[in-house]
Design an enzyme around this catalytic site. Structure first.
Site, mmCIF file in Angstrom:
data_model
loop_
_atom_site.group_PDB
_atom_site.id
_atom_site.type_symbol
_atom_site.label_atom_id
_atom_site.label_comp_id
_atom_site.label_asym_id
_atom_site.label_seq_id
_atom_site.Cartn_x
_atom_site.Cartn_y
_atom_site.Cartn_z
ATOM 1 N NE ARG A 15 1.105 2.925 -6.063
ATOM 2 C CZ ARG A 15 0.174 2.839 -5.020
ATOM 3 N NH1 ARG A 15 -1.040 3.373 -5.052
ATOM 4 N NH2 ARG A 15 0.431 2.055 -3.630
ATOM 5 C CE LYS A 17 9.319 3.028 2.164
ATOM 6 N NZ LYS A 17 7.998 2.425 2.321
#
Ligand code: BES
Ligand code: MN
Ligand code: ZN
Length: 514
Positions: A365, A291
């Site tokens: 997820r 990130k």
């Protein structure tokens, strides 16, 4: 902080601050509620004057401090705005209690009384619950790492809720106690979420869950890496393999059915089972798909779903919710390293489905796939609700004002929407269609872990749905609501504890499949 409930005459209160919530009405139409006449007299007309002059309008969040005569018993009265009477609900009362605590801290008042106004709308017990909860939430601070302060913050030691009718005291005290449980359960979730990632790796998150479970008489199991390997949880293991802090799966159980004794007819107490599943990424750097630096520190909050599960299980236990409630937490740290999983890797999940990794930052997820599969196959519950700081796309879509709700079941979705209304933790339903599932069909493997930019929050939910099959399921994307940098009346900067109040409202109203 101590919460008490009394039916004393407000004017006779010997406290450092007496808070008086008032609804907003036009000053020409304002009438002093009869119950407040003695207090108004004690203040020598200052309350009426503040309203008549327009200095106090009763808007939500508004406060005005009035001083009584030096000789009077009531020395300081805080007028607290409730907002319009038509919209007056539990949320307005939580906010009013929050504004009261804020004002009391600023004025270094440690003993506070709060007059429960005679209101249309919430019942007296609902008022007691909301006022107590708001006060507990507003008093929350995360300051355990501040070692030196020249401005030691003021603490409010006690809040006494003043009600009119003495004969209801028992019910009102019980309601306030429920508000305290709910507030403290949210504060526990806030604590876990605010804790920095170096202090709360997956093992420590599991220990915190165990500590809560022990204190509340709940069952708790923690699966270590060999156990995760035995269970084939390649998703959770894959995400966790880049960190020196190993992953864990945590299972917390409230009202676990007693194991059938040998010889006895195997009749178990059959309480309905519901599972709460939480994303517990203790830090999300993005991994190899790293990130940008700017807001990366906020990713210590990426276990807020897990924190909500711990808080909700605490509330379920202490409120004696008559259900078998199972919390499942997938805890891992997502870091880049020589052992980290990579873009292009294929992971095999516990369900047997394989996943091609296109972006290591879409890790939530993946860990949830194993936790959802575990919840479904181990418990065959009536419902599964998962909570996850899953996607930035959800924040783009809905902002920080509500959580995204995704569900395969209309009844579950509408009951969660109702719980959201009651708790003030807003949700907004999003669709999940076959087209969204098509977007995450894999070429190399069964699934790929991203479906591109378009509809990112939904394709993430669609990915989760592949591990659910037919069980009623709802997914709450709390990426936008888990923490704030704009404080509110009962909400300091940082973690919100979102989900605990919503889940508690849902569990309390649970009526099974019928
Ligand atoms: N934890 C983040 C989502 C997030 C973003 C939470 C902002 C709170 C605030 C999640 O793991 C993530 O990185 N998601 C990616 C998915 C993408 C790579 C498909 C995202 O939203 O960018
Ligand atoms: Mn991520
Ligand atoms: Zn994440």
């Amino acid at each position: 902080m101590q919460i008490e409930v009394e039916s004393r005459e407000p004017a006779a209160s010997e406290v450092e601050l007496l808070a008086l919530p008032l609804v907003a009405v036009h000053r020409e139409r304002w009438k002093l509620p009869p119950r407040l006449a003695p207090l108004a007299r004690a203040l020598g007309g200052r309350i009426e004057a503040a309203v008549a002059s327009g200095e106090f309008k009763g808007k939500s969040g508004e406060t005005l401090l009035l001083h009584g005569d030096p000789a009077a018993r009531v020395r300081r009265v805080l007028l607290v705005g409730l907002g319009a009477e038509s919209g007056l609900d539990a949320e307005a009362l939580r906010r009013a209690a929050g504004s009261t605590i804020g004002a009391a801290q600023a004025r270094r008042a440690s003993r506070v009384a709060l007059v429960a106004p005679p209101l249309r709308g919430p019942s007296p017990t609902a008022q007691a619950e909301a006022l107590a909860e708001g006060a507990i939430l507003a008093a929350y601070r995360f300051d355990r790492y501040r070692t030196r302060r020249d401005d030691p913050p003021a603490e409010v030691a006690s809040v006494t809720l003043l009600f009119e009718r003495a004969k209801d005291l028992r019910a009102l005290r019980k309601a306030a106690a429920i508000g305290v449980v709910l507030g403290e359960s949210q504060n526990l979730a806030r604590d876990l979420s605010n804790e920095p990632a170096n202090a709360l790796p997956p093992v420590a998150l599991a220990q915190a869950a165990q500590k809560m479970a022990r204190a509340c008489g709940l069952g708790c199991r923690v699966f270590d890496v060999p156990e995760l390997e035995r269970r084939g949880m390649g998703g959770l293991l894959g995400v966790g393999q880049g960190s020196a802090n190993p992953p864990r799966l945590v299972v917390i159980e409230h009202n676990a059915p007693a194991k059938a004794r040998r010889g006895s007819s195997s009749r178990r107490t059959t309480r309905p089972t519901v599972c709460l599943v939480g994303k517990g990424i203790t830090f999300d750097s993005g991994g190899i798909s790293i990130k940008p630096a700017a807001a990366m520190h906020e990713m210590k909050h990426d276990m807020s779903g897990a924190a909500a599960v711990v808080g909700a299980l605490r509330a379920a236990a202490l409120l004696e919710i008559p259900l078998h409630v199972v919390g499942v937490i997938a805890a891992a740290e997502n870091l880049p390293s020589a052992t980290a999983y990579r873009p292009g890797d294929v992971l095999k999940t516990a369900s047997g489905q394989t996943v091609e990794i296109l972006n290591t930052d879409a890790e939530g997820r993946i860990v949830l796939s194993d936790a959802l599969h575990f919840a479904r196959t181990e418990y065959a519950p009536e419902a599964i609700v998962d909570l996850a700081t899953l996607t930035g796309a959800c924040v783009v879509a809905l902002g920080k004002w509500c959580s995204g709700l995704f569900s395969n079941d209309e009844r579950l979705a509408s009951r969660l929407a109702r719980a959201a209304d009651e708790s003030g933790e807003r949700v907004w339903r999003m669709p999940v269609w076959d087209e969204h599932r098509d977007a995450i069909r894999g070429q190399i493997a069964d699934l790929k872990n991203t479906g591109g930019r378009d509809g990112g929050a939904i394709t993430a939910a669609a990915f989760l749905s592949c591990f659910i099959e037919k069980i009623p399921w709802a997914h709450l994307d709390i990426a936008g609501t888990a923490y704030v940098d704009k404080p509110g009346p009962y909400q300091p900067r940082g973690a919100t504890g979102v989900g605990v109040r919503l889940l508690a409202a849902w569990l309390r109203a649970y009526r099974g499949r019928a």
